[in-house]
Design a protein around this motif. Sequence first.
Motif, PDB file in Angstrom:
ATOM      1  N   GLY A 263       0.818  -1.204   0.000  1.00  0.00           N
ATOM      2  CA  GLY A 263       0.000   0.000   0.000  1.00  0.00           C
ATOM      3  C   GLY A 263       0.854   1.257   0.000  1.00  0.00           C
ATOM      4  O   GLY A 263       2.056   1.219   0.296  1.00  0.00           O
TER       5      GLY A 263
ATOM      6  N   GLU B  53      -5.494   6.572   3.299  1.00  0.00           N
ATOM      7  CA  GLU B  53      -5.266   6.357   1.866  1.00  0.00           C
ATOM      8  C   GLU B  53      -4.568   5.013   1.633  1.00  0.00           C
ATOM      9  O   GLU B  53      -4.904   4.271   0.699  1.00  0.00           O
TER      10      GLU B  53
ATOM     11  N   GLN C 288      -7.038   2.119   2.096  1.00  0.00           N
ATOM     12  CA  GLN C 288      -7.907   1.957   0.928  1.00  0.00           C
ATOM     13  C   GLN C 288      -7.163   1.253  -0.197  1.00  0.00           C
ATOM     14  O   GLN C 288      -7.727   0.405  -0.900  1.00  0.00           O
ATOM     15  N   PHE C 289      -5.884   1.589  -0.347  1.00  0.00           N
ATOM     16  CA  PHE C 289      -5.026   0.920  -1.341  1.00  0.00           C
ATOM     17  C   PHE C 289      -4.959  -0.573  -1.030  1.00  0.00           C
ATOM     18  O   PHE C 289      -5.090  -1.418  -1.928  1.00  0.00           O
ATOM     19  N   ARG C 290      -4.774  -0.918   0.250  1.00  0.00           N
ATOM     20  CA  ARG C 290      -4.703  -2.319   0.664  1.00  0.00           C
ATOM     21  C   ARG C 290      -6.014  -3.057   0.367  1.00  0.00           C
ATOM     22  O   ARG C 290      -6.005  -4.209  -0.069  1.00  0.00           O
TER      23      ARG C 290
ATOM     24  N   ASP D 281      -8.275  -2.306  -1.948  1.00  0.00           N
ATOM     25  CA  ASP D 281      -8.421  -2.467  -3.408  1.00  0.00           C
ATOM     26  C   ASP D 281      -7.567  -3.626  -3.908  1.00  0.00           C
ATOM     27  O   ASP D 281      -8.008  -4.431  -4.739  1.00  0.00           O
ATOM     28  N   GLU D 282      -6.322  -3.707  -3.405  1.00  0.00           N
ATOM     29  CA  GLU D 282      -5.449  -4.820  -3.780  1.00  0.00           C
ATOM     30  C   GLU D 282      -6.018  -6.146  -3.271  1.00  0.00           C
ATOM     31  O   GLU D 282      -5.926  -7.174  -3.936  1.00  0.00           O
TER      32      GLU D 282
END
Length: 291
Positions: free
Chosen positions: A7, A144, A147-149, A151-152
């Motif tokens: 992330g 942020e 959220q990246f984690r 989505d991945e």
Amino acid sequence: MIQSMTGFGKHVVNLPNKKINIEIKSLNSKNLDINARMPSQYREKELSLRGLIGKTLTRGKIDFSMYVENTGNETASSINPAVVKNYMNSLKSIISTGESNPQEELAYLQMAMRLPDALKTEKEEIDEQEYQAIELAVNQALAELLQFRKDEGLALEKDFKQRIKTLHQLLDEVLRIDPERVRAVKDRLQKSISELKEQVDENRFEQELIYYIEKYDITEEKIRLENHLEYFTKTLDSPDSNGKKLGFITQEIGREINTIGSKSNYAPMQKLVVQMKDELEKIKEQLLNVL
């Protein structure tokens, strides 16, 4: 819902005289490992910032960076005139052989400014308002990154479910050809007995055949493997992300697949087992990046 350990989060906070840039990056790791880079005047707050990051991220190799840019007229560094003059006089005594000119004076000054202690830095005190702004920036960068984690994690979950579905299909194919395997084993034994050209007690032969076939029966492995595959999917759909638990389940899946392979004694089934192992290895590789 699973999350990736990969992330990135970034946030910039603008204060009256400075701009503070916060960046947080995470990669996969068995434990929590935080590497912090920040200006020396903020080191007194490092432990509390580490605690804030660790409480939110729990696992992973974390790189935390804070960059500070002065945007006002104030600066923490100033020239130390006495030290610079002393350096210049020493340089003149070493280098110059006569009366110096302005060009030489400028050269001495440039050399002196690069020497230690030419600049003096006064330690700035971090006021409460500034630290609150830094904490807010860290929290927003963490949000942020989370959220990246997520989505991945969605992409990983989709891949896992497809591979588990493939394992179910391969197991169904194993069960479909299992009667063929039993017949092939029986025919092979009967052929071997006939080649001996000896009289064989048919009843004893049938007893030994039943024992031999039961020894290579995969019913228990099939039931356990189906249960493990279902449990893996159930754990994927749970609210928490638990990569370690999923890793333990894949170990059990691997044991059942290996046992089926050792019992198969039939080339077509062994080919299917190899495909199952290949799918499982891909799952294991991806699991290394699951929180």
